[in-house]
Design a protein around this motif. Structure first.
Motif, PDB file in Angstrom:
ATOM      1  N   GLY A   1       0.784  -1.349   0.052  1.00  0.00           N
ATOM      2  CA  GLY A   1      -0.033   0.114   0.013  1.00  0.00           C
ATOM      3  C   GLY A   1       0.838   1.316   0.169  1.00  0.00           C
ATOM      4  N   ALA A   2       2.099   1.062  -0.211  1.00  0.00           N
ATOM      5  CA  ALA A   2       2.888   2.369  -0.040  1.00  0.00           C
ATOM      6  C   ALA A   2       2.791   3.325  -1.251  1.00  0.00           C
ATOM      7  CB  ALA A   2       4.564   1.992   0.145  1.00  0.00           C
ATOM      8  N   ASN A   3       2.595   4.677  -1.152  1.00  0.00           N
ATOM      9  CA  ASN A   3       2.582   5.624  -2.461  1.00  0.00           C
ATOM     10  C   ASN A   3       3.845   6.493  -2.295  1.00  0.00           C
ATOM     11  OD1 ASN A   3      -0.295   4.657  -2.951  1.00  0.00           O
ATOM     12  ND2 ASN A   3      -0.672   5.515  -1.126  1.00  0.00           N
ATOM     13  N   PRO A   4       4.022   6.916  -3.250  1.00  0.00           N
ATOM     14  CA  PRO A   4       5.270   7.760  -3.700  1.00  0.00           C
ATOM     15  C   PRO A   4       4.826   9.219  -2.876  1.00  0.00           C
ATOM     16  CG  PRO A   4       4.645   6.867  -5.859  1.00  0.00           C
ATOM     17  CD  PRO A   4       3.562   6.476  -4.889  1.00  0.00           C
ATOM     18  N   GLY A   5       6.061   9.452  -2.141  1.00  0.00           N
ATOM     19  CA  GLY A   5       5.765  10.898  -1.228  1.00  0.00           C
ATOM     20  C   GLY A   5       5.287  10.228   0.330  1.00  0.00           C
ATOM     21  N   ASP A   6       5.121   9.201   0.333  1.00  0.00           N
ATOM     22  CA  ASP A   6       4.795   8.474   1.831  1.00  0.00           C
ATOM     23  C   ASP A   6       6.045   8.809   2.689  1.00  0.00           C
ATOM     24  OD1 ASP A   6       2.024   8.085   1.323  1.00  0.00           O
ATOM     25  OD2 ASP A   6       2.304   5.728   1.467  1.00  0.00           O
ATOM     26  N   LEU A   7       5.879   8.936   3.842  1.00  0.00           N
ATOM     27  CA  LEU A   7       7.351   8.915   4.762  1.00  0.00           C
ATOM     28  C   LEU A   7       7.299   7.471   5.336  1.00  0.00           C
ATOM     29  CD1 LEU A   7       6.655  12.289   6.543  1.00  0.00           C
ATOM     30  CD2 LEU A   7       8.051  11.740   4.609  1.00  0.00           C
ATOM     31  N   ILE A   8       8.674   7.252   5.622  1.00  0.00           N
ATOM     32  CA  ILE A   8       8.917   5.688   6.030  1.00  0.00           C
ATOM     33  C   ILE A   8       9.409   5.867   7.623  1.00  0.00           C
ATOM     34  CG2 ILE A   8      10.602   3.755   5.597  1.00  0.00           C
ATOM     35  CD1 ILE A   8      10.970   4.846   2.817  1.00  0.00           C
ATOM     36  N   TYR A   9       8.823   5.045   8.360  1.00  0.00           N
ATOM     37  CA  TYR A   9       9.246   4.977   9.731  1.00  0.00           C
ATOM     38  C   TYR A   9       9.690   3.568  10.373  1.00  0.00           C
ATOM     39  CZ  TYR A   9       6.403   9.199   9.827  1.00  0.00           C
ATOM     40  OH  TYR A   9       5.830  10.460   9.448  1.00  0.00           O
ATOM     41  N   VAL A  10      10.238   3.634  11.398  1.00  0.00           N
ATOM     42  CA  VAL A  10      10.756   2.439  11.891  1.00  0.00           C
ATOM     43  C   VAL A  10      10.444   2.520  13.574  1.00  0.00           C
ATOM     44  CG1 VAL A  10      12.407   1.353  10.397  1.00  0.00           C
ATOM     45  CG2 VAL A  10      13.300   2.927  12.382  1.00  0.00           C
ATOM     46  N   THR A  11      10.197   1.565  14.165  1.00  0.00           N
ATOM     47  CA  THR A  11       9.938   1.508  15.822  1.00  0.00           C
ATOM     48  C   THR A  11      11.086   1.131  16.317  1.00  0.00           C
ATOM     49  OG1 THR A  11       9.257  -0.986  15.850  1.00  0.00           O
ATOM     50  CG2 THR A  11       7.591   0.929  15.258  1.00  0.00           C
ATOM     51  N   GLY A  12      11.489   1.578  17.458  1.00  0.00           N
ATOM     52  CA  GLY A  12      12.553   0.985  18.381  1.00  0.00           C
ATOM     53  C   GLY A  12      14.026   1.416  17.593  1.00  0.00           C
ATOM     54  N   HIS A  13      14.987   0.481  17.929  1.00  0.00           N
ATOM     55  CA  HIS A  13      16.397   0.466  17.568  1.00  0.00           C
ATOM     56  C   HIS A  13      16.838  -0.806  16.789  1.00  0.00           C
ATOM     57  CE1 HIS A  13      15.943   3.735  20.747  1.00  0.00           C
ATOM     58  NE2 HIS A  13      16.941   4.360  20.098  1.00  0.00           N
ATOM     59  N   LEU A  14      17.533  -0.350  15.871  1.00  0.00           N
ATOM     60  CA  LEU A  14      17.996  -1.614  14.994  1.00  0.00           C
ATOM     61  C   LEU A  14      19.614  -1.898  15.116  1.00  0.00           C
ATOM     62  CD1 LEU A  14      16.422  -0.276  11.716  1.00  0.00           C
ATOM     63  CD2 LEU A  14      15.277  -1.580  13.663  1.00  0.00           C
ATOM     64  N   GLY A  15      19.626  -3.059  14.995  1.00  0.00           N
ATOM     65  CA  GLY A  15      21.195  -3.796  14.965  1.00  0.00           C
ATOM     66  C   GLY A  15      21.573  -4.402  16.189  1.00  0.00           C
ATOM     67  N   ALA A  16      20.737  -4.435  17.161  1.00  0.00           N
ATOM     68  CA  ALA A  16      21.187  -5.087  18.609  1.00  0.00           C
ATOM     69  C   ALA A  16      21.543  -6.496  18.421  1.00  0.00           C
ATOM     70  CB  ALA A  16      20.189  -4.822  20.006  1.00  0.00           C
ATOM     71  N   ALA A  17      20.597  -7.210  17.979  1.00  0.00           N
ATOM     72  CA  ALA A  17      20.686  -8.592  17.832  1.00  0.00           C
ATOM     73  C   ALA A  17      21.739  -8.946  16.700  1.00  0.00           C
ATOM     74  CB  ALA A  17      19.404  -9.249  17.080  1.00  0.00           C
ATOM     75  N   ALA A  18      21.876  -8.349  15.743  1.00  0.00           N
ATOM     76  CA  ALA A  18      23.086  -8.809  14.661  1.00  0.00           C
ATOM     77  C   ALA A  18      24.388  -8.329  15.361  1.00  0.00           C
ATOM     78  CB  ALA A  18      22.937  -7.790  13.538  1.00  0.00           C
ATOM     79  N   ASP A  19      24.371  -7.527  16.112  1.00  0.00           N
ATOM     80  CA  ASP A  19      25.628  -7.065  16.845  1.00  0.00           C
ATOM     81  C   ASP A  19      26.261  -8.202  17.826  1.00  0.00           C
ATOM     82  OD1 ASP A  19      27.760  -5.044  17.614  1.00  0.00           O
ATOM     83  OD2 ASP A  19      26.719  -5.138  19.525  1.00  0.00           O
ATOM     84  N   ALA A  20      25.262  -8.547  18.721  1.00  0.00           N
ATOM     85  CA  ALA A  20      25.564  -9.651  19.852  1.00  0.00           C
ATOM     86  C   ALA A  20      25.871 -10.931  18.986  1.00  0.00           C
ATOM     87  CB  ALA A  20      24.235  -9.895  20.470  1.00  0.00           C
ATOM     88  N   LEU A  21      24.884 -11.428  18.014  1.00  0.00           N
ATOM     89  CA  LEU A  21      25.459 -12.551  17.142  1.00  0.00           C
ATOM     90  C   LEU A  21      26.893 -12.241  16.421  1.00  0.00           C
ATOM     91  CD1 LEU A  21      22.290 -13.524  15.497  1.00  0.00           C
ATOM     92  CD2 LEU A  21      23.033 -14.332  17.392  1.00  0.00           C
ATOM     93  N   ALA A  22      27.211 -11.265  16.028  1.00  0.00           N
ATOM     94  CA  ALA A  22      28.550 -10.993  15.380  1.00  0.00           C
ATOM     95  C   ALA A  22      29.731 -11.330  16.346  1.00  0.00           C
ATOM     96  CB  ALA A  22      28.750  -9.808  14.763  1.00  0.00           C
ATOM     97  N   ARG A  23      29.366 -11.003  17.606  1.00  0.00           N
ATOM     98  CA  ARG A  23      30.260 -10.941  18.714  1.00  0.00           C
ATOM     99  C   ARG A  23      30.492 -12.611  18.988  1.00  0.00           C
ATOM    100  NH1 ARG A  23      31.107  -6.193  21.203  1.00  0.00           N
ATOM    101  NH2 ARG A  23      29.712  -4.658  20.158  1.00  0.00           N
ATOM    102  N   LEU A  24      29.164 -13.117  19.217  1.00  0.00           N
ATOM    103  CA  LEU A  24      29.258 -14.662  19.628  1.00  0.00           C
ATOM    104  C   LEU A  24      29.742 -15.655  18.549  1.00  0.00           C
ATOM    105  CD1 LEU A  24      27.410 -16.227  21.815  1.00  0.00           C
ATOM    106  CD2 LEU A  24      25.770 -16.617  20.348  1.00  0.00           C
TER     107      LEU A  24
END
Ligand SMILES: [Mg+2]
Length: 324
Positions: free
Chosen positions: A153-176
């Motif tokens: 349903g996205a239309n040109p001009g729509d704004l894009i949002y994310v919730t929360g913060h990203l990358g924590a799981a990938a960061d922990a897994l990379a360390r693991l």
């Protein structure tokens, strides 16, 4: 719904005891099929997700976390439609060499999350696998007729949002995965602190107000999941690198690398688009909502860094492969 060898009776007893009727379950474990009641005027959502040893997780990760994330994958998909979870079904194949204690802890983690969202485990199946652990989670949900929030349903001009913060799981897994002795335990504990919470409340909030034109949950990584919205909506996207809300990484209070926030997976946050005339609060259901870009008419994805544009590819998380 559950059939298994007598030796695995302990497991079925465990699951059976955990089953709470809930308004949606007319008949759960103990019959050939579960009977579910769907709220009047609603449509049914069905989602199914594998959690496979050495593909999605490793057995030396905290088992509770593996169980928790197994169910998170399903609940997050229901959240991404703006739906409510009704019931959960678990099919579990376990090799002989998997300790009962591991299975117990896996179930503990899964049931902790089920309890938190008051969603009953209403059935499933168990079997002996030839190697490792394979879990398949099925979540049944509901959404008022015609109100499911789609990727298309996205239309040109729509704004894009994310919730929360990203990358924590990938960061922990990379360390693991770093082969440093003595480190695994510490990182393991760190990984456990990142128990992702499916954003059911935010999905509901957005659906009730008709705010999101398109939505997806972030399971494979921002770049990959955004590309799905772009494909389904036949649009492009422009992302502001500096606007991406990066998680804090490691034990130091530094932000995770942009690459991890962009391409890392298993965040289970929501990515949605909305008409620019809609004013969004900075928090919904206690969770931050951040504007990171906009939908464009021209196809493809672009990443803006200090005004300079680069082509952004779907470089999302390749699920962990191999036992190394
Ligand atoms: Mg999904």
């Amino acid at each position: 719904v559950i059939s298994m060898p007598v030796s695995e009776r302990k497991l079925i007893e465990r699951i059976r005891r955990s089953v709470r009727g809930g308004a949606s379950v007319v008949t759960g474990i103990g019959d050939d099929s579960a009977v579910l009641r769907v709220p009047p005027g609603n449509e049914v959502l069905v989602t199914t997700d594998f959690s496979i040893e050495n593909v999605h997780f490793r057995r030396d990760w905290p088992a509770e976390l593996v169980g928790w994330r197994c169910l998170t994958r399903g609940l997050s998909d229901v959240a991404a439609m703006g739906g409510e979870p009704l019931a959960v079904f678990l099919s579990l194949a376990i090799a002989k060499d998997v300790p009962q204690k591991w299975v117990d802890r896996f179930l503990n983690g899964l049931l902790d999350l089920a309890k938190e969202f008051k969603v009953p485990l209403a059935g499933g199946d168990t079997a002996q696998s030839t190697a490792g652990v394979q879990a398949d989670i099925v979540v049944i949900g509901s959404v008022p007729k015609g109100e499911a929030i789609l990727r298309s349903g996205a239309n040109p001009g729509d704004l894009i949002y994310v919730t929360g913060h990203l990358g924590a799981a990938a960061d922990a897994l990379a360390r693991l995965k770093l082969p440093k002795p003595g480190r695994a335990k510490r990182v393991s504990a760190q990984l456990s602190r990142h128990r992702p919470v499916p954003r059911i409340a935010i999905g509901r909030w957005l659906r009730q107000r008709g705010i999101a034109s398109a939505m997806i949950d972030l399971s494979d990584g921002l770049s990959t999941d955004l590309s799905h919205i772009c494909e389904e909506s036949r649009v492009g996207a422009e992302i502001e690198a500096g606007a991406i809300p990066r998680a804090q990484g490691g034990t130091q209070k530094t932000l995770v690398a942009l690459e991890l926030a962009l391409h890392g997976g298993d965040d289970y946050e929501l990515l949605f688009t909305s008409d620019p005339s809609v004013l969004l609060p900075s928090k919904v259901a206690g969770v931050g909502v951040t504007r990171i870009g906009r939908i464009t008419k021209s196809r493809g994805m672009r990443l803006l860094t200090n005004g300079r544009a680069r082509r952004l590819q779907a470089g999302g998380w390749e699920h962990f492969r191999g036992g190394k």
